[in-house]
Design a protein around this motif. Structure first.
Motif, PDB file in Angstrom:
ATOM      1  N   GLU A   1       0.852  -1.183   0.000  1.00 18.07           N
ATOM      2  CA  GLU A   1       0.000   0.000   0.000  1.00 18.07           C
ATOM      3  C   GLU A   1       0.897   1.246   0.000  1.00 18.07           C
ATOM      4  OE1 GLU A   1      -3.270  -0.071  -0.168  1.00 18.07           O
ATOM      5  OE2 GLU A   1      -3.462  -2.249  -0.003  1.00 18.07           O
ATOM      6  N   PRO A   2       0.416   2.373  -0.538  1.00 18.13           N
ATOM      7  CA  PRO A   2       1.222   3.598  -0.521  1.00 18.13           C
ATOM      8  C   PRO A   2       1.686   3.949   0.894  1.00 18.13           C
ATOM      9  CG  PRO A   2      -0.718   3.891  -1.889  1.00 18.13           C
ATOM     10  CD  PRO A   2      -0.884   2.566  -1.182  1.00 18.13           C
ATOM     11  N   GLY A   3       2.968   4.227   1.030  1.00 20.63           N
ATOM     12  CA  GLY A   3       3.537   4.619   2.317  1.00 20.63           C
ATOM     13  C   GLY A   3       3.755   3.471   3.287  1.00 20.63           C
TER      14      GLY A   3
END
Length: 153
Positions: free
Chosen positions: A42-44
Motif C-alpha cells: 500500500e502507498p507509504g
C-alpha cells in the motif's frame, strides 16, 4: 511505475514444510495454481509491513516484521496488474503464531502446509522459482520476462 510486492515463505524447518495457498476460481490471475502468500504494498507502507499484513490476511499467520529475513528478490518485466513491471521481495519466516487458514475464500480455494520436498507442479512461475532457490540456497535474485542475456546468475 513498478509495482512493489511482498511474499512470505513460512518455513517449518523441523517438519520441512511450507505454507502455500491455492488460488481459486475468482483469482485475478493464475486460477487454480499454487502460490506463496503474496500481495501488493500500500502507498507509504514499509515492505515488511506489507508482508506481515498479507500473510495474516491470506493465511491467518502472524509474524513480527523484525523476524522476517529476505530470502529472494524477483524483478518481473510485467505482470497482470503491473504493466511496467514488479519487484517482489520474498521473505522467509521461521517464527509465527496461528495455524494456516484460508482467510480469503473468495480468492483462494485452500491454504495448507505442504512438504518442502513435494511442492506442487502447478505453481506460479516466479514465486515457484523463488521458493526453489530459497530451499536449495540458490540465487537470491530472479529476473522474469526480460530479454535473454539479462538473467540473474
Amino acid at each position: 511505475m513498478t509495482l512493489l510486492v511482498a511474499a512470505v515463505i513460512v518455513h517449518d524447518r523441523a517438519a520441512h514444510r511450507v505454507v502455500l495457498l491455492q488460488r481459486g476460481d475468482n483469482a485475478k490471475f493464475a486460477r487454480g495454481m499454487w502460490d506463496l502468500p503474496v500481495g501488493k504494498s500500500e502507498p507509504g507502507e514499509p515492505i515488511t509491513e506489507t508482508a506481515v499484513r498479507e500473510l495474516h490476511e491470506e493465511a491467518g499467520r502472524t509474524v513480527k516484521p523484525e523476524s522476517l529475513k529476505v530470502a529472494h528478490i524477483i524483478h518481473g518485466a510485467w505482470g497482470v496488474e503491473a504493466l511496467n513491471g514488479f519487484l517482489t521481495v520474498v521473505f522467509a519466516a521461521h517464527e509465527w503464531t496461528g495455524e494456516p487458514e484460508n482467510r480469503e475464500p473468495r480468492k483462494h480455494s485452500r491454504v495448507s502446509w505442504v512438504d518442502a520436498d513435494a511442492i506442487p507442479q502447478d505453481f506460479v512461475d516466479t514465486t515457484a522459482s523463488a521458493l526453489h532457490h530459497y530451499l536449495t540456497s540458490g540465487a537470491e535474485v530472479s529476473l522474469a520476462g526480460w530479454p535473454a542475456g539479462s538473467a540473474a546468475p
